[in-house]
Design a protein around this motif. Sequence first.
Motif: not given
Length: 267
Positions: A164-170, A178-187, A189-195
């Motif tokens: 899955d792709v993670f991008v900088r949240r800002d 609201g559709r971009c989720m943080p995950q444990a083990g990922v910085p 500042t980053m979140c994963t949106p629907p991919t």
Amino acid sequence: MPEAQEAYSEREEWSAPGPMGVRETSGIQVRLGSRERERERRERRRKGRRSGLVAAGVLVLAGLVTAGLVLTPDSGGKGGGTTAAPAAGEQSPGAAKLPPAGSPITVGTADGSRYRIAAVTSGISDGVVTTFQSSPPSGTSFPYIEYILSNPTGQKVLLDFPGDVFVRRDLVTPDARGRCMPQAGVPETMCTPPTNSQVVRRLAGGALLAGDGGDKYLPPGAAYLVRATVDVPVDRRVRRSDMGLYVWKQLYMADRLAKQAPFPNGK
């Protein structure tokens, strides 16, 4: 002796009478005949040497031509000549050449399926392959990451997309954060949106195998290039350093933290 006299003196002359039926020639006639015979012998020897040299030359030339026909491989014509085999280590014409990729990671499921992924590159799309319903805001795009998905096992495995792709949240548009989720083990500042993930092309091994209900399977040893595209608008100025490819779903990681598949050279 002048030539006229020499030619004339070649006629036979009779000396003093001798016994009947016995003929003698003068000393001059004998000497002239000896020179003529010597010249004839020399001429025959010269002709013999020339003939021998010509014959030898013909034989050598014929041998060279024959050797050339035997040793020279066919250059692609219809003669069916020999063709050199590829040297060790060369790619055969049908072999695949994988694109440069980062260090691969291997993940698996509880039922024994295993997948290997390696990040290749990143880019931005104008939404051609996304499911985003409305027009994206001006100055935004849909970033994607391409990676190699392969089956390292000796058995077929269900076609799935662990990365899955993670991008900088800002960089995600405010309406889509609201559709971009943080995950444990990922910085943080980053979140994963629907991919949205799609197979781009086959890189190695066999074609996808059909299964029940429309499922597809990766043959043993097969490798495919996959494109995972973010399905929400992101600032067009997004760079590779603003993105990352991670495996985080519990199906593959159980209770472990998300694991990153780095880009080539760690960039």
